[in-house]
Design an enzyme around this catalytic site. Sequence first.
Site, PDB file in Angstrom:
ATOM      1  CG  HIS A 165      -1.941  -1.052   1.219  1.00  0.00           C
ATOM      2  ND1 HIS A 165      -3.161  -0.908   0.612  1.00  0.00           N
ATOM      3  CD2 HIS A 165      -1.897  -2.313   1.713  1.00  0.00           C
ATOM      4  CE1 HIS A 165      -3.845  -2.043   0.740  1.00  0.00           C
ATOM      5  NE2 HIS A 165      -3.098  -2.903   1.407  1.00  0.00           N
ATOM      6  CD  GLU A 214      -9.298  -2.961  -3.655  1.00  0.00           C
ATOM      7  OE1 GLU A 214      -8.704  -4.055  -3.559  1.00  0.00           O
ATOM      8  OE2 GLU A 214     -10.469  -2.787  -3.317  1.00  0.00           O
ATOM      9  N   GLY A 226      -6.485  -1.616   2.740  1.00  0.00           N
ATOM     10  CA  GLY A 226      -6.135  -0.216   2.541  1.00  0.00           C
ATOM     11  C   GLY A 226      -6.534   0.652   3.718  1.00  0.00           C
TER      12      GLY A 226
END
Length: 281
Positions: A165, A214, A226
């Site tokens: 992320h 994503e 996330g």
Amino acid sequence: MEIEFTKYHGLGNDFILIDNRADTQPIITSEQAVQLCDRHFGIGADGVIFALPGEEAGDYTMRIFNSDGSEPEMCGNGIRCFAQFIADLEGADAKSEYRIHTLAGVIIPKIEGEGKVKVDMGMPQLLAAQIPTTLADAEQKAIAVPLQVAGQSWEVTCVSMGNPHCITFVEDVAAIPLEAIGPQFEHHPAFPQRTNTEFIQVVRPDYLKMRVWERGAGVTLACGTGACAAVVAGVLTGKSDRKATVELPGGCLEIEWAQQDQRVYMTGPAERVFRGKVSQL
């Protein structure tokens, strides 16, 4: 070949769940999963999730194919849907807690009742080599570092929740041209395995707004890993409390990065939409 499936969603992040317990490998290919995820010519979903037999001390194994055919290590909304799917399969005597083996390790979701599932997401990984990213030396953390995307310098923090992320804090998430810049973040050479990207607006230290691009799925209404990564990044940069509500386009998740054990806990809904059969693949 006829396949039974159940459609679930977690805050609008939707999945096709397949009972794959009779086989140790997914019973359809990634290319077939792409067909099923097509919202015009298939069932429509952000991904296909398979419930396989347990391994490595897990009660079950979860595998996922994204809507583009790629396979992520983990999915936060997906594992809540997975847990509810297993509970529905097991019926009235369903366990309240499961050990689920994933490519990110063993994750433990717990059925809370009233449509909510709480998940022990484990400890976040913060070293650049673990994410992976080249934005810092391998054994260093990438916290509030500059990244050039779309002709602009963004201050980003990198976190792995078993999947990568890249989090950046902005004044107004609604103003972000997500469809235009999301792919540029995902495929940036600083992320050798691509990345999920979260844009975060701090309303209060205990309340964050988030939009997400994503990896492998594009714009989605919610991303559980996330949201977890966002709170971790918020704590690391002094912008967020350890326990916060994360508002996504599909609804809210409750996230806590616990001080005592350093594990991240996510609580949110998992809802069954419908069941069906597909016979042409």
